[in-house]
Design an enzyme around this catalytic site. Structure first.
Site, PDB file in Angstrom:
ATOM      1  N   TYR A   1       0.702  -1.192  -0.066  1.00  0.00           N
ATOM      2  CA  TYR A   1       0.013   0.001  -0.078  1.00  0.00           C
ATOM      3  C   TYR A   1       0.802   1.311  -0.121  1.00  0.00           C
ATOM      4  O   TYR A   1       1.482   1.770   0.944  1.00  0.00           O
ATOM      5  CB  TYR A   1      -1.063   0.055   1.222  1.00  0.00           C
ATOM      6  CG  TYR A   1      -2.263  -0.934   1.201  1.00  0.00           C
ATOM      7  CD1 TYR A   1      -3.325  -0.230   0.884  1.00  0.00           C
ATOM      8  CD2 TYR A   1      -2.084  -2.300   1.135  1.00  0.00           C
ATOM      9  CE1 TYR A   1      -4.475  -1.073   0.795  1.00  0.00           C
ATOM     10  CE2 TYR A   1      -3.158  -2.971   1.070  1.00  0.00           C
ATOM     11  CZ  TYR A   1      -4.521  -2.253   0.783  1.00  0.00           C
ATOM     12  OH  TYR A   1      -5.600  -3.016   0.736  1.00  0.00           O
TER      13      TYR A   1
ATOM     14  N   HIS B   1     -16.960  -3.540  -2.346  1.00  0.00           N
ATOM     15  CA  HIS B   1     -15.554  -3.992  -2.339  1.00  0.00           C
ATOM     16  C   HIS B   1     -15.269  -5.275  -1.389  1.00  0.00           C
ATOM     17  O   HIS B   1     -15.670  -4.751  -0.329  1.00  0.00           O
ATOM     18  CB  HIS B   1     -14.526  -2.701  -2.109  1.00  0.00           C
ATOM     19  CG  HIS B   1     -13.166  -3.180  -1.930  1.00  0.00           C
ATOM     20  ND1 HIS B   1     -12.438  -3.583  -3.142  1.00  0.00           N
ATOM     21  CD2 HIS B   1     -12.316  -3.160  -1.042  1.00  0.00           C
ATOM     22  CE1 HIS B   1     -11.024  -3.850  -3.048  1.00  0.00           C
ATOM     23  NE2 HIS B   1     -10.969  -3.822  -1.581  1.00  0.00           N
TER      24      HIS B   1
END
Length: 618
Positions: free
Chosen positions: A209, A390
């Site tokens: 990330y 999601h």
């Protein structure tokens, strides 16, 4: 007398003309299109009528043989429906509504629910256009719904109707898009601005990330961002899992550079109000004409956190990336400032999914009763117009359900056929109002038959998430509202003695996971008290608690009875059925259905008599 006879003639001719049908004609423009195969040999166009519940397809394939189009499911081709057709060497056309009885065998349906509009074979392409109801009364026909639909195309090199696995293609498509980009305004003074990470060396880890903080466009007066799209480097596209843009409160002290979003430096996880987001399979998204993201006023965010999630499963070295989000903005202001509300299961390891689960449900509760207090000002009704779903790889279905005063109002959004590889922002068919005090529940459905170890909530693709982003107006300061169950209660229900949450999470590894214990865990997670975490754009956090309400399933509507073929009594589902409509709004062509044969003969006889009378002057 002649005038009267002419009037009768025209009246009878009107009776003889076929009535208006329920689909798009052979020359009508179909708004949506997609290639279904990687070599761009199979091209699909489609359009639909939501009110009439009919959809029209046009399949064009680079072949001189038969072509087929239908709907299949996630796990097997057996049971798929497939409408097939072609043109024989003598010019005759064949066309049939069929289904797969196993992976390789086609059989004609007893009820023919597809209506042919055109079938041609040229020097290069065979093209077939037909329409069908969203839901017929034939159990061999898969429903067309607002969920993700797995469209299947097949073709042959000649007119021998035999399936070849090398010429069968399946693509997940959101068929019922209620807003087409061509229907939206494009301001003349559009300005483009890129929010991107430049020349970032992707680590060789499975999951990364990467976060950085960037300024929004600097403008001297209020503007609106009205569209965004992913900015992807071609060779890195498959490595980018999702990109999120978070608005930062103007009081935030932000770090510089690029770092792990959720690593050692907590500053790189600041700013949690999502304003735009993209995930695997998504494309560009343009907001409705009356909403936009406000920039340029003292109340608007000046900085954002850009988060790019990389999945480098092959651990490739030396790959640089410059992915991001491109935004389009204008000084031509919209009526409303929009916001995004994040709902679901709070992402951390209290969220667990047992291995070997055919089905496992997780729940995240949101209670809006504290929104006004945390917003610092009255909160008008939240008008939801779009959403983004999601989960990661184990996700199979999601839904968000609204409750008021303890009563279920409606399902805001759902997808019972969720596909990890098709995550895109979608518009609601009608806007939904959320009032202060309402409760919102997110339910996520998982399957882990291919896993031998527990799956925990977390950022990695092999971890799981359960999130729904609601796009709404007018904007307020609430960024997220998510829940999680009392893991101590869950562990104790599974026979584990624990005294705190950490022990509760660890105890899940001690459970022998069987179908019975999986269902027991699912029930305990639903019955446990939920902690609800509410967060604002300025990182103010408040907690409350609540209980998961039951979800009353939305019944399916009636099916459309076939206009051809035979519908057996057992095919008429408990939800009932209705005849195909005679005339539907937005029709542009006529149906092939006509009057019965006796009526034809009667009309022809009267017409002959009238014409004879006119010739003789009688």
């Amino acid at each position: 007398m002649a005038c009267a006879l002419l009037f009768c003639l025209f009246l009878l001719l009107a009776l003889e003309v076929p009535f208006l049908g329920n689909c798009f004609g052979p020359m009508s423009r179909l708004r949506y299109s997609r290639f279904l195969d990687p070599s761009n040999v199979v091209f699909l166009r489609w359009d639909f009528d939501l009110k009439a519940e009919f959809i029209t397809f046009e399949l064009q394939v680079r072949t001189a043989g038969w072509v087929g189009l239908g709907v299949t499911n996630r796990y097997t081709r057996a049971g798929s429906d497939l409408v097939v057709g072609g043109v024989l060497s003598d010019g005759n056309v064949y066309f049939s509504d069929q289904h797969l009885v196993d992976e390789d065998t086609l059989r004609e349906d007893g009820s023919q629910d597809a209506e042919l509009h055109g079938l041609t074979e040229g020097a290069v392409y065979t093209t077939m256009r037909f329409s069908r109801p969203f839901r017929s009364c034939d159990p061999h026909d898969q429903d067309i719904t607002g969920d993700t639909v797995r469209v299947m195309a097949a073709y042959g090199l000649d007119d021998t109707l035999k399936l070849d696995r090398n010429r069968i293609f399946v693509k997940s498509i959101f068929l019922l898009q209620v807003v087409h980009p061509d229907d939206l305004e494009v301001p003349e003074d559009t300005i483009i601005h890129d929010l991107e990470i430049t020349d970032f060396l992707i680590p060789e880890d499975d999951t990364t990330y990467a976060c950085t903080f960037l300024p929004l466009p600097i403008v001297s007066k209020k503007h609106h961002i009205y569209k965004f799209e992913p900015k992807l480097v071609n060779h890195n596209e498959t490595m980018v899992h999702h990109i999120l843009v978070y608005a930062c409160g103007n009081a935030s002290a932000l770090p510089t550079g690029i770092s792990d979003c959720y690593g050692a430096d907590p500053a790189f996880s600041l700013c949690s109000q999502v304003i735009v987001g993209w995930a695997v399979g998504g494309t560009s998204y343009q907001f409705p004409d009356d909403v936009g993201i406000s920039i340029g006023t003292p109340l608007d965010p000046q900085w954002i956190r850009l988060e790019v999630h990389y999945s480098n499963f092959h651990n490739l070295p030396g790959v640089y990336d410059s992915s991001g989000i491109r935004v389009y903005y204008t000084s031509h202001l919209r009526k409303y400032d929009m916001g995004v509300l994040q709902l679901g299961f709070f992402t951390f390891p209290i969220h667990f999914i047992p291995p070997g689960a055919e089905s496992f449900m997780s729940y995240g509760l949101c209670k809006t009763e504290k929104f006004e207090e945390m917003n610092g000002a009255p909160v008008p009704d939240i008008q939801v117009y779009g959403y983004l779903l999601h989960t990661h790889l184990a996700g199979r279905a999601l839904q968000a359900v609204q409750y008021r005063n303890g009563t279920q109002l409606q399902t805001i959004c759902k997808d019972d056929s969720y596909d990890f590889n098709l995550q895109e922002t979608r518009d609601l068919p009608a806007r939904v109002a959320i009032k202060p005090g309402d409760e919102l529940l997110v339910e996520c459905h998982y399957q882990t038959l291919d896993r031998e170890a527990l799956t925990f909530g977390g950022p990695s693709t092999i971890n799981e998430m359960c999130l729904i982003f609601l796009f709404y107006y007018p904007r307020n300061n609430i960024s997220s509202c998510m829940g999680y169950p009392d893991i101590i209660y869950v562990a104790q229900e599974l026979g584990e003695e624990v005294s705190d949450s950490m022990e509760g999470m660890m105890a899940m590894n001690n459970v022998e996971w069987t179908p019975e214990s999986i269902k027991k865990a699912e029930r305990a997670c639903k019955e446990a008290r939920q902690t609800v975490i509410i967060k604002t754009i300025d990182e103010v956090v408040e907690n409350t608690t609540g209980w998961i309400p039951d979800i009353i399933p939305t019944p399916r509507g009636p099916c459309l009875e076939s206009s051809g073929g035979k519908v057996e009594p057992q095919d008429k589902t408990p939800a009932g059925f209705k005849a195909a409509p005679v005339a539907l709004s937005g029709s542009s062509t006529v149906s092939l259905r006509r009057l019965p044969l006796v009526a034809h003969l009667l009309v022809q006889g009267i017409l002959s008599w009238l014409l004879a009378m006119l010739r003789t002057g009688g």
